[in-house]
Design an enzyme around this catalytic site. Structure first.
Site, PDB file in Angstrom:
ATOM      1  N   TYR A 175      42.782 -39.200   2.917  1.00  0.00           N
ATOM      2  CA  TYR A 175      42.259 -40.528   2.603  1.00  0.00           C
ATOM      3  C   TYR A 175      42.446 -40.840   1.124  1.00  0.00           C
ATOM      4  O   TYR A 175      42.841 -39.982   0.325  1.00  0.00           O
ATOM      5  CB  TYR A 175      40.781 -40.625   3.005  1.00  0.00           C
ATOM      6  CG  TYR A 175      39.816 -39.900   2.070  1.00  0.00           C
ATOM      7  CD1 TYR A 175      39.764 -38.516   2.011  1.00  0.00           C
ATOM      8  CD2 TYR A 175      38.983 -40.624   1.217  1.00  0.00           C
ATOM      9  CE1 TYR A 175      38.889 -37.868   1.145  1.00  0.00           C
ATOM     10  CE2 TYR A 175      38.102 -39.986   0.350  1.00  0.00           C
ATOM     11  CZ  TYR A 175      38.064 -38.603   0.320  1.00  0.00           C
ATOM     12  OH  TYR A 175      37.212 -37.971  -0.545  1.00  0.00           O
ATOM     13  N   LYS A 227      43.526 -34.608  -0.797  1.00  0.00           N
ATOM     14  CA  LYS A 227      42.381 -35.492  -0.545  1.00  0.00           C
ATOM     15  C   LYS A 227      42.168 -35.541   0.967  1.00  0.00           C
ATOM     16  O   LYS A 227      42.531 -36.511   1.651  1.00  0.00           O
ATOM     17  CB  LYS A 227      42.602 -36.879  -1.168  1.00  0.00           C
ATOM     18  CG  LYS A 227      41.288 -37.599  -1.446  1.00  0.00           C
ATOM     19  CD  LYS A 227      41.438 -38.658  -2.499  1.00  0.00           C
ATOM     20  CE  LYS A 227      40.249 -39.596  -2.575  1.00  0.00           C
ATOM     21  NZ  LYS A 227      38.980 -39.018  -2.984  1.00  0.00           N
ATOM     22  N   GLU A 270      35.331 -28.849 -10.757  1.00  0.00           N
ATOM     23  CA  GLU A 270      35.120 -30.301 -10.733  1.00  0.00           C
ATOM     24  C   GLU A 270      33.740 -30.566 -10.160  1.00  0.00           C
ATOM     25  O   GLU A 270      32.944 -29.637 -10.012  1.00  0.00           O
ATOM     26  CB  GLU A 270      36.221 -30.995  -9.915  1.00  0.00           C
ATOM     27  CG  GLU A 270      36.287 -30.556  -8.464  1.00  0.00           C
ATOM     28  CD  GLU A 270      37.333 -31.316  -7.644  1.00  0.00           C
ATOM     29  OE1 GLU A 270      37.756 -32.404  -8.057  1.00  0.00           O
ATOM     30  OE2 GLU A 270      37.695 -30.815  -6.565  1.00  0.00           O
ATOM     31  N   LEU A 323      40.785 -31.904  -7.313  1.00  0.00           N
ATOM     32  CA  LEU A 323      41.512 -33.126  -6.958  1.00  0.00           C
ATOM     33  C   LEU A 323      42.083 -33.745  -8.239  1.00  0.00           C
ATOM     34  O   LEU A 323      41.351 -33.887  -9.221  1.00  0.00           O
ATOM     35  CB  LEU A 323      40.566 -34.125  -6.282  1.00  0.00           C
ATOM     36  CG  LEU A 323      41.314 -35.332  -5.720  1.00  0.00           C
ATOM     37  CD1 LEU A 323      41.949 -34.976  -4.384  1.00  0.00           C
ATOM     38  CD2 LEU A 323      40.395 -36.521  -5.558  1.00  0.00           C
TER      39      LEU A 323
HETATM   40  N1  PMP Z   1      37.114 -34.795  -7.159  1.00  0.00           N
HETATM   41  C1  PMP Z   1      36.650 -35.016  -5.918  1.00  0.00           C
HETATM   42  C2  PMP Z   1      36.274 -33.846  -5.075  1.00  0.00           C
HETATM   43  C3  PMP Z   1      36.515 -36.329  -5.434  1.00  0.00           C
HETATM   44  O1  PMP Z   1      36.051 -36.554  -4.199  1.00  0.00           O
HETATM   45  C4  PMP Z   1      36.862 -37.410  -6.289  1.00  0.00           C
HETATM   46  C5  PMP Z   1      36.801 -38.837  -5.811  1.00  0.00           C
HETATM   47  N2  PMP Z   1      35.625 -39.247  -5.265  1.00  0.00           N
HETATM   48  C6  PMP Z   1      37.316 -37.131  -7.570  1.00  0.00           C
HETATM   49  C7  PMP Z   1      37.459 -35.812  -7.971  1.00  0.00           C
HETATM   50  C8  PMP Z   1      37.684 -38.248  -8.531  1.00  0.00           C
HETATM   51  O2  PMP Z   1      38.909 -38.834  -8.180  1.00  0.00           O
HETATM   52  P1  PMP Z   1      39.246 -40.355  -8.543  1.00  0.00           P
HETATM   53  O3  PMP Z   1      39.088 -40.498 -10.007  1.00  0.00           O
HETATM   54  O4  PMP Z   1      40.653 -40.527  -8.097  1.00  0.00           O
HETATM   55  O5  PMP Z   1      38.271 -41.190  -7.776  1.00  0.00           O
END
Ligand code: PMP
Length: 282
Positions: free
Chosen positions: A30, A144, A176, A200
């Site tokens: 997603y 993702k 993270e 991610l």
């Molecule tokens: N890490 C994880 C596990 C996430 O689910 C997300 C997004 N919700 C992020 C990092 C941040 O990614 P982005 O800046 O692309 O929203």
């Protein structure tokens, strides 16, 4: 209004077969794209990450970028809010239950829009509270994937502790957040963990590093130890919907002086300014 497999419809009318591999196995990927004043933010980057997630799970992309762009544009039009959170979801589709990939199956494509709620002023001004937790997820956190059970449990742990996020630690290093990327400031240097299979590759993470580079903010991309996290002057979380937020309380201990730090205030302003500039240029 949502989009499902070729049609736009009210969400109440949307149906998927119970044998969809997304439902049975969590076999899908997603994206979440913030939409400001009806402009999808960093669309090309989100479509690139979607392609990378699809490649990682060996699922052919059901659409090219032009078609995705058209579908997303139409869905934005069909929904009222000026600012939206656009959710894209592709699964391997419905098939008799068997772990191995089915042959000749049509992927399920689902898009929905929700009103975008960015953090309230108070969270921006005062920061938020987080816990730390052991990163017990798999070793492909760069995908993702819709299978988010570990993230769900970790985030719930944070919520039950009255916090907004769980900052994850794996073998002594910070990876993270359960649903965000994490930055820390140590010795007046902004530190970000390197992109690899343990996190991610956040779109907001990239924006923050680009803004730091352009503004001449001292920064380093390298592994961050638990000790550095706990002793940091500042800790931030970043995500598409939460943008940049300061974590001011970590495991009940104040981060720095317990208030959002000067580097955060600077980055927050840079981020808002960048967003506004991108929106104005369409
Ligand atoms: N890490 C994880 C596990 C996430 O689910 C997300 C997004 N919700 C992020 C990092 C941040 O990614 P982005 O800046 O692309 O929203």
């Amino acid at each position: 209004m949502i989009y499902l497999n070729g049609e736009f419809m009210p969400i109440e009318q949307a149906r998927i077969p119970v044998l969809d591999r997304g439902f049975i196995f969590g076999d899908g990927v997603y994206e979440v794209i913030p939409v400001y004043s009806r402009h999808p933010f960093r669309l090309a980057e989100h479509l690139r990450r979607l392609q990378s997630s699809l490649d990682s799970i060996k699922l052919a992309n059901p659409h090219n970028d032009a078609t995705w762009t058209r579908l997303i544009g139409r869905l934005i039009e069909l929904n009222e809010p000026e600012d939206q959170s656009l959710y894209m979801h592709v699964t391997r589709g419905p098939a008799k239950r068997d772990h191995a990939f089915p042959k000749d199956v049509t992927p399920t494509v689902f898009l929905m829009s929700n009103p975008l709620t960015t953090p309230p002023r108070q969270q921006v001004n005062e920061g938020v509270c987080a816990i730390t937790a052991v990163d017990n997820r798999w070793l492909r956190c760069d995908i993702k994937a819709i299978a988010l059970l570990p993230n769900v449990l970790l985030r719930q742990e944070a919520v039950e502790a009255g916090c907004v996020e769980a900052v994850l630690l794996r073998e002594g290093f910070m990876t993270e957040g359960a649903a965000s990327n994490i930055f820390v400031v140590c010795n007046d240097v902004l530190l970000a963990p390197p992109k690899n299979h343990l996190m991610l590759p956040g779109i907001t993470y990239d924006v923050v590093l680009e803004l730091a580079q352009a503004a001449g903010i001292r920064h380093e991309v390298r592994e961050i130890s638990e000790a550095e996290l706990r002793g940091a002057q500042e800790v931030w979380l970043t995500s598409s919907t939460r943008e940049v937020l300061a974590i001011t309380l970590l495991d009940d201990a104040p981060v720095g002086n317990g208030k959002p730090g000067p580097m955060f205030s600077r980055m927050y302003a840079l981020y808002q300014d960048y967003k506004n500039r991108v929106m104005r240029s369409g």
